[in-house]
Write a protein that holds these residues in place. Structure first.
Motif, PDB file in Angstrom:
ATOM      1  N   GLY A 251       0.793  -1.230   0.000  1.00  0.00           N
ATOM      2  CA  GLY A 251       0.000   0.000   0.000  1.00  0.00           C
ATOM      3  C   GLY A 251       0.817   1.268   0.000  1.00  0.00           C
ATOM      4  N   LEU A 252       2.113   1.157   0.274  1.00  0.00           N
ATOM      5  CA  LEU A 252       3.026   2.302   0.245  1.00  0.00           C
ATOM      6  C   LEU A 252       3.867   2.219  -1.013  1.00  0.00           C
ATOM      7  N   MET A 253       3.750   3.217  -1.862  1.00  0.00           N
ATOM      8  CA  MET A 253       4.389   3.161  -3.182  1.00  0.00           C
ATOM      9  C   MET A 253       5.686   3.939  -3.218  1.00  0.00           C
ATOM     10  N   ALA A 254       6.541   3.574  -4.125  1.00  0.00           N
ATOM     11  CA  ALA A 254       7.886   4.152  -4.203  1.00  0.00           C
ATOM     12  C   ALA A 254       7.863   5.655  -4.457  1.00  0.00           C
ATOM     13  N   ASN A 255       6.836   6.148  -5.114  1.00  0.00           N
ATOM     14  CA  ASN A 255       6.785   7.579  -5.436  1.00  0.00           C
ATOM     15  C   ASN A 255       6.224   8.424  -4.290  1.00  0.00           C
ATOM     16  N   GLY A 256       5.983   7.801  -3.133  1.00  0.00           N
ATOM     17  CA  GLY A 256       5.485   8.542  -1.985  1.00  0.00           C
ATOM     18  C   GLY A 256       3.983   8.523  -1.833  1.00  0.00           C
ATOM     19  N   TRP A 259      -2.203   3.772  -1.046  1.00  0.00           N
ATOM     20  CA  TRP A 259      -3.555   3.362  -1.425  1.00  0.00           C
ATOM     21  C   TRP A 259      -4.620   4.389  -1.046  1.00  0.00           C
ATOM     22  N   ALA A 260      -4.304   5.279  -0.137  1.00  0.00           N
ATOM     23  CA  ALA A 260      -5.297   6.268   0.274  1.00  0.00           C
ATOM     24  C   ALA A 260      -5.429   7.408  -0.725  1.00  0.00           C
ATOM     25  N   ASN A 261      -4.358   7.706  -1.449  1.00  0.00           N
ATOM     26  CA  ASN A 261      -4.416   8.878  -2.331  1.00  0.00           C
ATOM     27  C   ASN A 261      -4.000   8.580  -3.758  1.00  0.00           C
ATOM     28  N   ALA A 262      -3.895   7.292  -4.106  1.00  0.00           N
ATOM     29  CA  ALA A 262      -3.534   6.933  -5.480  1.00  0.00           C
ATOM     30  C   ALA A 262      -4.340   5.707  -5.881  1.00  0.00           C
ATOM     31  N   ASN A 263      -3.855   4.952  -6.800  1.00  0.00           N
ATOM     32  CA  ASN A 263      -4.522   3.718  -7.218  1.00  0.00           C
ATOM     33  C   ASN A 263      -4.600   2.758  -6.036  1.00  0.00           C
ATOM     34  N   ASP A 264      -5.805   2.462  -5.581  1.00  0.00           N
ATOM     35  CA  ASP A 264      -5.945   1.688  -4.356  1.00  0.00           C
ATOM     36  C   ASP A 264      -6.202   0.208  -4.608  1.00  0.00           C
ATOM     37  N   GLY A 265      -5.867  -0.281  -5.768  1.00  0.00           N
ATOM     38  CA  GLY A 265      -6.013  -1.707  -6.039  1.00  0.00           C
ATOM     39  C   GLY A 265      -7.443  -2.182  -5.845  1.00  0.00           C
ATOM     40  N   ILE A 353     -13.012   7.054   3.935  1.00  0.00           N
ATOM     41  CA  ILE A 353     -12.114   6.974   5.089  1.00  0.00           C
ATOM     42  C   ILE A 353     -11.183   5.789   4.853  1.00  0.00           C
ATOM     43  N   MET A 354      -9.890   6.014   4.943  1.00  0.00           N
ATOM     44  CA  MET A 354      -8.907   4.958   4.755  1.00  0.00           C
ATOM     45  C   MET A 354      -8.019   4.877   5.992  1.00  0.00           C
ATOM     46  N   VAL A 355      -7.800   3.664   6.504  1.00  0.00           N
ATOM     47  CA  VAL A 355      -6.973   3.463   7.695  1.00  0.00           C
ATOM     48  C   VAL A 355      -5.943   2.371   7.415  1.00  0.00           C
ATOM     49  N   ARG A 356      -4.690   2.697   7.623  1.00  0.00           N
ATOM     50  CA  ARG A 356      -3.617   1.697   7.575  1.00  0.00           C
ATOM     51  C   ARG A 356      -3.362   1.232   9.007  1.00  0.00           C
ATOM     52  N   ILE A 357      -3.585  -0.054   9.272  1.00  0.00           N
ATOM     53  CA  ILE A 357      -3.430  -0.610  10.612  1.00  0.00           C
ATOM     54  C   ILE A 357      -2.192  -1.498  10.654  1.00  0.00           C
ATOM     55  N   ILE A 358      -1.329  -1.214  11.606  1.00  0.00           N
ATOM     56  CA  ILE A 358      -0.172  -2.071  11.861  1.00  0.00           C
ATOM     57  C   ILE A 358      -0.485  -2.912  13.092  1.00  0.00           C
TER      58      ILE A 358
END
Length: 416
Positions: A251-256, A259-265, A353-358
């Motif tokens: 979900g974290l892309m090389a260009n910074g 998934w929350a602000n780009a192509n979210d699959g 609403i998007m949440v990344r949970i660790i």
């Protein structure tokens, strides 16, 4: 001439130093509360052999420091009242302002005692607004551990008011308020707590003499080289674990972007029910990074105003976005998530609403029994129910059970 000037300034420095000899512990400070109907101990440090006089509420008592520079004296019992000022005189003079006399209580424990009133501000908005009406003060002891006795603690007396009381222990404040309602006297709360700590951490070595296993453990950690090596080892393991999760999270892309602000699959998202843990649902037993999202429709009546997003309690760590913009993050699984959504991010109709949970070990997800909503104070949207999830990275769990919790060690909080 140069010699005379040097002698003059040397003498001046000596005089200035001697006038700064008297020192006080943090607890003996402005706005403190003294226990009524009991002898009140006042203490501090000064030059060896120096006479120190305390003048307070029609009492004048003098003590003399020993060779170690310590001095201590007791004020006679006093009735409730105040505010009063206290003057402490020696080669210099210190004035402590705004002292009250009333009931003083020690409030200690674990996370339930530490829990600040500000975390439940929605439930107790009226109590917070009215807190300045009562002579209640808190001295919050800064968390610190030690394997030998400390001579002072860090902290300051704070009066209850709408600005300060959100940082007070919620349990301690309401306990103090109940005391005030009953006795109508000033209340002093000495708050010293630390989440999760066991009883033996708060007990002296002398009192643990019947528990040799605790004494042996404490003695090991008195060796700072040994304890520091364990802490460095644990930090390296934890840093490596979080680094691997971050590096491998899809979900974290090389260009910074992410998934929350780009192509979210979009094709990879599957349904999940929150609040709840994913171990009992589709993802199963997963540690690492899991992304979850929910799309909601916002009515026109909630536009053009800041909104409040309540996401209850998330196990373990979250980063949260609203319509692609980060609005908050929390790295403690026990802390409630309450984030501000600026009016400029809110649009009519569909919002995400998007949440990344660790999840570093154990259960992961949103804890049941908490509040999950988006609102403006008058109306709200319930966020419980179906969400969507996507797995960013699956990792072996972080071995937190093997980590050293130094503040759990026998005697360390008693001395610290």
């Amino acid at each position: 001439m140069n010699i005379k000037v040097s002698i003059f300034f040397a003498a001046l420095m000596c005089c200035t130093g001697s006038k700064a000899q008297v020192r006080l512990p943090h607890l003996v400070s402005d706005s403190m509360v003294l226990q009524r109907n009991e002898k009140a101990r006042i203490w501090g440090w000064a030059a060896a052999g120096e006479r120190v006089t305390v003048v307070f509420n029609n009492q004048k008592i003098t003590a003399k420091t020993g060779s170690d520079g310590k001095w201590s004296l007791f004020l006679s019992p006093m009735k409730e009242g105040g505010p009063y000022d206290m003057v402490i005189k020696a080669s210099n003079e210190i004035t402590i302002k705004g002292i009250l006399i009333g009931e003083v209580w020690l409030c200690s424990g674990q996370s339930n005692m530490e829990f600040p009133l500000g975390r439940v501000s929605d439930k107790y908005a009226t109590d917070i607004a009215q807190s300045g009406d009562y002579p209640i003060r808190e001295f919050a002891v800064k968390q610190r551990y030690s394997f030998s006795p400390e001579i002072d603690v860090e902290g300051a007396w704070k009066p209850a008011n709408p600005v300060n009381v959100g940082h007070f222990s919620a349990v301690a404040y309401f306990f103090g308020k109940s005391l005030y309602d009953k006795y109508r006297v000033p209340i002093g709360l000495v708050h010293s707590s630390w989440p999760g700590t066991p009883a033996e951490a708060w007990i002296s070595e002398a009192r643990l003499k019947d528990f040799p296993q605790y004494i042996d453990l404490a003695n090991k950690f008195k060796d700072t080289a040994y304890s520091n090596s364990l802490l460095r080892r644990d930090r390296a393991i934890a840093d490596g674990w979080y680094s691997r999760v971050k590096t491998n999270d899809k979900g974290l892309m090389a260009n910074g972007s992410n998934w929350a602000n780009a192509n979210d699959g979009a094709g990879d998202w599957k349904p999940i029910t929150f609040p709840g843990y994913w171990e009992s649902q589709g993802p199963g037993n997963i540690d690492g990074a899991v992304w979850v999202k929910k799309t909601i429709n916002i009515p026109l009546s909630m536009l053009n105003k800041d909104l409040s997003l309540d996401l209850g309690v998330i196990d373990d760590i979250d980063t949260t976005w609203f319509n692609g913009q980060k609005i908050g993050a929390t790295n403690n699984r026990y802390n409630p998530r309450k984030y501000k959504v600026p009016a400029g991010l809110v649009k009519a109709g569909s919002n995400t609403i998007m949440v990344r949970i660790i999840d570093n070990e154990g259960s992961g997800g949103m804890v049941k029994g908490k509040i999950y909503k988006l609102g403006d104070g008058q109306q709200s949207i319930d966020l419980s129910g179906e969400w969507q999830y996507n797995i960013g990275f699956v990792s072996p769990p972080l071995p937190v059970q093997t980590f050293i919790r130094m503040h759990y060690t026998p005697t360390c909080l008693y001395y610290g």
